[in-house]
Design an enzyme around this catalytic site. Structure first.
Site, PDB file in Angstrom:
ATOM      1  CE  LYS A  30      69.181   6.564  37.626  1.00 42.77           C
ATOM      2  NZ  LYS A  30      69.397   5.217  37.421  1.00 42.77           N
TER       3      LYS A  30
ATOM      4  N   GLY B 194      81.137  -4.118  45.499  1.00 39.92           N
ATOM      5  CA  GLY B 194      80.100  -3.050  45.033  1.00 39.92           C
ATOM      6  C   GLY B 194      79.039  -3.420  43.717  1.00 39.92           C
TER       7      GLY B 194
ATOM      8  CG  LEU C  96      66.051   7.221   6.599  1.00 38.82           C
ATOM      9  CD1 LEU C  96      65.955   8.372   7.468  1.00 38.82           C
ATOM     10  CD2 LEU C  96      66.528   7.198   5.261  1.00 38.82           C
TER      11      LEU C  96
ATOM     12  NE  ARG D 217      53.462   7.371  26.173  1.00 37.21           N
ATOM     13  CZ  ARG D 217      53.889   6.229  25.372  1.00 37.21           C
ATOM     14  NH1 ARG D 217      55.507   6.575  25.050  1.00 37.21           N
ATOM     15  NH2 ARG D 217      53.559   5.252  24.846  1.00 37.21           N
TER      16      ARG D 217
ATOM     17  CE1 TYR E 189      74.698   4.285  28.966  1.00 39.11           C
ATOM     18  CE2 TYR E 189      73.650   5.159  26.851  1.00 39.11           C
ATOM     19  CZ  TYR E 189      73.511   4.424  28.196  1.00 39.11           C
ATOM     20  OH  TYR E 189      72.416   3.872  28.471  1.00 39.11           O
TER      21      TYR E 189
ATOM     22  CG  HIS F  86      76.193   8.127  29.997  1.00 37.00           C
ATOM     23  ND1 HIS F  86      77.517   7.558  30.290  1.00 37.00           N
ATOM     24  CD2 HIS F  86      75.417   7.313  31.194  1.00 37.00           C
ATOM     25  CE1 HIS F  86      77.627   6.880  31.471  1.00 37.00           C
ATOM     26  NE2 HIS F  86      76.514   6.502  31.670  1.00 37.00           N
TER      27      HIS F  86
HETATM   28  N1  LIG Z   1      76.273   1.029  39.787  1.00 36.99           N
HETATM   29  C1  LIG Z   1      76.298   1.487  38.275  1.00 36.99           C
HETATM   30  O1  LIG Z   1      75.318   1.000  37.666  1.00 36.99           O
HETATM   31  C2  LIG Z   1      76.904   2.293  37.917  1.00 36.99           C
HETATM   32  C3  LIG Z   1      77.899   3.122  38.611  1.00 36.99           C
HETATM   33  N2  LIG Z   1      79.113   3.904  38.385  1.00 36.99           N
HETATM   34  C4  LIG Z   1      79.885   4.462  39.266  1.00 36.99           C
HETATM   35  O2  LIG Z   1      80.874   3.459  39.467  1.00 36.99           O
HETATM   36  C5  LIG Z   1      81.418   3.721  40.885  1.00 36.99           C
HETATM   37  C6  LIG Z   1      80.958   2.392  41.781  1.00 36.99           C
HETATM   38  O3  LIG Z   1      79.557   2.473  41.688  1.00 36.99           O
HETATM   39  P1  LIG Z   1      78.701   1.338  42.601  1.00 36.99           P
HETATM   40  O4  LIG Z   1      79.511  -0.128  42.390  1.00 36.99           O
HETATM   41  O5  LIG Z   1      77.381   1.362  42.265  1.00 36.99           O
HETATM   42  O6  LIG Z   1      79.045   1.986  44.112  1.00 36.99           O
HETATM   43  P2  LIG Z   1      78.858   0.980  45.518  1.00 36.99           P
HETATM   44  O7  LIG Z   1      77.826   2.200  46.204  1.00 36.99           O
HETATM   45  O8  LIG Z   1      78.135  -0.237  45.053  1.00 36.99           O
HETATM   46  O9  LIG Z   1      80.031   1.178  46.069  1.00 36.99           O
HETATM   47  C7  LIG Z   1      81.206   0.257  45.572  1.00 36.99           C
HETATM   48  C8  LIG Z   1      81.941  -0.272  46.842  1.00 36.99           C
HETATM   49  O10 LIG Z   1      82.574   0.872  47.673  1.00 36.99           O
HETATM   50  C9  LIG Z   1      82.402   0.774  48.928  1.00 36.99           C
HETATM   51  N3  LIG Z   1      81.713   2.065  49.347  1.00 36.99           N
HETATM   52  C10 LIG Z   1      80.565   2.487  49.206  1.00 36.99           C
HETATM   53  N4  LIG Z   1      80.449   3.643  49.894  1.00 36.99           N
HETATM   54  C11 LIG Z   1      81.240   4.187  50.312  1.00 36.99           C
HETATM   55  C12 LIG Z   1      81.645   4.999  51.214  1.00 36.99           C
HETATM   56  N5  LIG Z   1      80.880   6.230  51.547  1.00 36.99           N
HETATM   57  N6  LIG Z   1      83.060   5.200  51.599  1.00 36.99           N
HETATM   58  C13 LIG Z   1      83.834   4.213  51.357  1.00 36.99           C
HETATM   59  N7  LIG Z   1      83.630   3.151  50.715  1.00 36.99           N
HETATM   60  C14 LIG Z   1      82.240   3.112  50.129  1.00 36.99           C
HETATM   61  C15 LIG Z   1      81.730  -0.364  49.294  1.00 36.99           C
HETATM   62  O11 LIG Z   1      82.619  -1.446  49.325  1.00 36.99           O
HETATM   63  P3  LIG Z   1      83.246  -1.827  50.876  1.00 36.99           P
HETATM   64  O12 LIG Z   1      82.488  -1.402  51.850  1.00 36.99           O
HETATM   65  O13 LIG Z   1      83.450  -3.264  50.781  1.00 36.99           O
HETATM   66  O14 LIG Z   1      84.612  -1.227  50.888  1.00 36.99           O
HETATM   67  C16 LIG Z   1      81.219  -0.725  47.878  1.00 36.99           C
HETATM   68  O15 LIG Z   1      80.623  -2.050  47.850  1.00 36.99           O
HETATM   69  C17 LIG Z   1      80.680   4.956  41.266  1.00 36.99           C
HETATM   70  O16 LIG Z   1      81.604   5.999  40.967  1.00 36.99           O
HETATM   71  C18 LIG Z   1      79.423   5.122  40.268  1.00 36.99           C
HETATM   72  O17 LIG Z   1      79.141   6.455  40.021  1.00 36.99           O
HETATM   73  C19 LIG Z   1      78.921   4.209  36.989  1.00 36.99           C
HETATM   74  C20 LIG Z   1      78.039   3.645  35.924  1.00 36.99           C
HETATM   75  C21 LIG Z   1      77.091   2.814  36.533  1.00 36.99           C
HETATM   76  O1  LIG Z   2      76.508   5.663  34.471  1.00 38.74           O
HETATM   77  C1  LIG Z   2      75.366   5.039  34.496  1.00 38.74           C
HETATM   78  O2  LIG Z   2      74.600   4.093  33.622  1.00 38.74           O
HETATM   79  C2  LIG Z   2      73.644   3.440  34.059  1.00 38.74           C
HETATM   80  C3  LIG Z   2      72.838   2.954  32.936  1.00 38.74           C
HETATM   81  O3  LIG Z   2      73.747   2.243  32.078  1.00 38.74           O
HETATM   82  P1  LIG Z   2      73.140   1.050  30.986  1.00 38.74           P
HETATM   83  O4  LIG Z   2      74.458   0.648  30.343  1.00 38.74           O
HETATM   84  O5  LIG Z   2      72.600   0.203  31.792  1.00 38.74           O
HETATM   85  O6  LIG Z   2      72.200   2.028  30.110  1.00 38.74           O
HETATM   86  C4  LIG Z   2      72.439   4.064  34.888  1.00 38.74           C
HETATM   87  O7  LIG Z   2      71.434   2.966  35.477  1.00 38.74           O
HETATM   88  C5  LIG Z   2      73.275   4.637  36.052  1.00 38.74           C
HETATM   89  O8  LIG Z   2      72.394   5.441  36.908  1.00 38.74           O
HETATM   90  C6  LIG Z   2      74.427   5.528  35.658  1.00 38.74           C
HETATM   91  O9  LIG Z   2      75.230   5.874  36.755  1.00 38.74           O
END
Ligand SMILES: NC(=O)C1=CN([C@@H]2O[C@H](COP(=O)(O)OP(=O)(O)OC[C@H]3O[C@@H](n4cnc5c(N)ncnc54)[C@H](OP(=O)(O)O)[C@@H]3O)[C@@H](O)[C@H]2O)C=CC1
Ligand SMILES: O=C1O[C@H](COP(=O)(O)O)[C@@H](O)[C@H](O)[C@H]1O
Length: 588
Positions: free
Chosen positions: A424, A102, A477, A561, A267, A328
């Site tokens: 965003k 992911g 500041l 903004r 964060y 955060h």
């Molecule tokens: N991306 C970001 O910037 C951030 C993400 N997060 C959190 O981290 C976690 C992972 O985020 P992220 O990597 O973006 O997620 P992804 O959508 O990239 O999912 C990660 C992996 O999970 C599997 N997956 C995705 N959707 C499903 C589904 N519906 N059912 C089962 N497996 C699934 C896939 O792997 P495969 O198909 O190979 O099994 C995928 O590569 C989330 O909880 C997100 O909220 C938190 C902060 C920032």
């Molecule tokens: O948790 C999250 O954080 C990222 C932003 O993280 P940053 O360290 O790059 O500021 C945000 O893009 C994402 O939507 C959210 O899930």
């Protein structure tokens, strides 16, 4: 008692903390991150004490000229870890990234693990596994990981070698998330790599929240360590509201003890966020001002200059309030506003965060503004709207922007508006804390109007403390200052600590700090379940109301903004957003 000649055992520095069964300290090799905070001595990445009387002085704790705490001999060679003498092979840690295919895993987790390895902060014996449904060989995983690794910290000539060494420690296991067989196969492979050492296991749940429980159930049953510790880093969002968060916590606790659960809010690993407590509690000048008596309002601002970009599948079900504000920004608010903790121990700090969160009013709909970015064309370039994201359902009213006014009903903060805004697809990428102070009573310079040049209304030009979390970390500041010269003119100037100028080294990524903490069992920067409950209690009612009433978000152009409504909300409390006043675009 080790013969230190100091009358106390160095291990006395090891703060007692609740440990899950089998928790052992891991012997760390030299790590350049100086972890000199006494409360965190037990987590010290090994710093071999400076030579003392000409001999390497280990086993004694003393502060040398740099204030660096030496690390007791037992930790240097692993005995304090209770791992038995080195000849039994010591201990090992495996880090399994669940959801390895992911976005977060590729963007943040693997690069952070490599950075820790590169800085010699990982235990000597470690293995990294990726686990996901996607089919991949070990080599394909390594190729995927290598695309996002960088030697950004202290570029050294041996980066390529270190990268290859790291990749050779990375392996992959494909499997379903609810499959005990899949995790049993992983367990078999982990055991091979652990090769008889004391096995400690860390699972990072980098997967959508709806499959957290599946993974914890399967992995805890068939891939837990038999004799070391087993910990799970759980990503946010933890549920969608109070009810689902409570269900998630109870479900996880069917398989895990609380101290095995590391709820991550990255964060809390950000440099300026961790510095908040240092700023407040290690300096004399700030704490006396840190209250309603001197502070007019506090602003917590999160801004990104890009949209959801294909993450609509997750984002549309959560929205910006759950994605950024409830975690955060609220965590930063809690650290900012909490009372002085009894100590720097994790539970003392988290106790104070819970207390201040429980003192907060539930957020009301009239104190919230929501927005959603819309597409437009500027200078011949087309910018998409949120609704244009193919992963976003048609007609979605999910907010990509929110502003909120929050209040803490306690003696320190009664009546002070804490204004949050997160969005965003705005005009800039920035995260900052802005503290606006009250006007100077009886300001001598209020009546003095400089002739000619633009007058400075000193009465309105109140002091403002800004902590810029990112980008380009800084603390400055804003003050009124006499313009040099024979006349008497005042202008706005900044007392400015710009990290890139003051500290000549790159700042570790938040995920590096938090992964290292989880490996070492340091819980201070992770979210406790009662903190989570208190956080959801503030936001759940308004989240429900927004969705039940399908409140239409104010549309704002991509790259702008944000919604105008945010200014009206601030004005309701006689506040102007500090990040968009003419005299501060945050650059120097
Ligand atoms: N991306 C970001 O910037 C951030 C993400 N997060 C959190 O981290 C976690 C992972 O985020 P992220 O990597 O973006 O997620 P992804 O959508 O990239 O999912 C990660 C992996 O999970 C599997 N997956 C995705 N959707 C499903 C589904 N519906 N059912 C089962 N497996 C699934 C896939 O792997 P495969 O198909 O190979 O099994 C995928 O590569 C989330 O909880 C997100 O909220 C938190 C902060 C920032
Ligand atoms: O948790 C999250 O954080 C990222 C932003 O993280 P940053 O360290 O790059 O500021 C945000 O893009 C994402 O939507 C959210 O899930």
């Amino acid at each position: 008692m080790a013969a230190t000649g100091l009358g106390f055992h160095p291990a006395a520095f090891f703060s007692a903390h609740p440990r899950e069964a089998g928790a052992k300290q891991l012997p760390f090799r030299h790590c350049s991150h100086h972890r000199i905070n006494v409360a965190r001595t037990r987590r010290a990445c090994l710093l071999r004490a400076k030579s003392f009387n000409g001999h390497p002085q280990i086993g004694a704790s003393f502060s040398n000229s740099n204030g660096i705490e030496a690390v007791p001999a037992e930790v240097l060679d692993g005995r304090a870890a209770g791992d038995g003498p080195p000849e039994q092979g010591g201990s090992t840690v495996s880090i399994t990234v669940v959801g390895a295919s992911g976005d977060l895993a590729k963007k943040k987790i693997f690069p952070a693990l490599f950075a820790l390895f590169y800085e010699d902060c990982l235990p000597e014996h470690f293995t990294v596994f990726g686990y996901a449904r996607s089919k991949m060989s070990d080599e394909e995983l390594r190729n995927m990981i290598s695309m996002t690794l960088t030697c950004r910290i202290d570029k050294r000539e041996n980066c390529g070698d270190k990268m290859e060494q790291f990749l050779q420690r990375c392996f992959y296991q494909s499997g379903q998330y609810n499959s005990e067989d899949g995790f049993a196969e992983l367990d078999r492979k982990l055991k091979e790599k652990e090769a008889g050492k004391l096995p400690n296991r860390l699972f990072y749940l980098s997967i959508p929240p709806n499959i957290f429980v599946d993974v914890v159930r399967s992995a805890s049953r068939t891939a837990s360590s038999s004799s070391g510790w087993t910990r799970f880093i759980v990503e946010k969002p933890f549920g969608r509201d109070s009810e689902s968060s409570g269900v998630l916590t109870r479900s996880l606790k069917m398989y895990l003890a609380e101290e095995q659960i590391f709820r991550i809010d990255h964060y809390l690993g950000k440099e300026l966020v961790e510095n908040l407590s240092v700023l407040r509690f290690s300096n004399l000048v700030f704490e006396p001002l840190w209250s309603r008596n001197y502070i007019r309002n506090v602003q917590l601002i999160f801004s990104e200059d890009f949209g959801t970009e294909g993450r609509g599948g997750y984002f549309d079900n959560y929205g910006i309030i759950r994605d950024i504000m409830q975690n955060h920004l609220l965590q930063i608010l809690a650290l900012f506003a909490m009372e002085t903790p009894v100590s720097l121990d994790a539970e003392d700090i988290r106790n104070e965060k819970v207390k201040v969160l429980r003192s907060m009013r539930q957020l009301k709909l009239e104190d919230v503004v929501v927005g959603q970015y819309k597409g437009h064309i500027r200078a011949g370039k087309s910018f998409p709207g949120y609704a244009d994201d193919p992963t976003v359902p048609k007609g979605s009213v999910t907010p990509t922007f929110a502003a909120a006014a929050l209040f803490i009903d306690n003696a320190r903060w009664d009546g002070v508006p804490f204004l949050m805004k997160a969005g965003k697809a705005l005009h800039t990428r920035r995260a900052e804390i802005r503290v606006q102070f009250r006007r100077v009573p009886g300001n001598l310079y209020r009546r003095r109007r400089a002739a000619g040049a633009a007058d400075l209304d000193v009465d309105a030009a109140t002091n403002e403390l800004v902590l810029r979390v990112q980008p380009d970390e800084a603390i400055y500041l804003k003050i009124n200052n006499k313009v040099p010269g024979l006349g008497m003119r005042l202008d706005r100037s900044d007392l400015n600590l710009l990290y890139s100028e003051r500290y000549r080294r790159e700042i570790p990524d938040a995920y590096e700090r938090l992964l290292l903490d989880a490996i070492e069992g340091e819980r201070r920067l992770f979210i406790r379940s009662d903190e989570l409950d208190a956080a959801w209690a503030i936001f759940t009612p308004v989240l429900r109301e927004l969705e039940e009433k399908r409140v239409a978000p104010e549309l704002y152009p991509y790259g702008s903004r944000g919604p105008v409504g945010a200014h009206y909300l601030a004005a309701n409390y006689n506040v102007r957003w500090g990040d968009i006043t003419s005299d501060d675009d945050g650059s120097f």
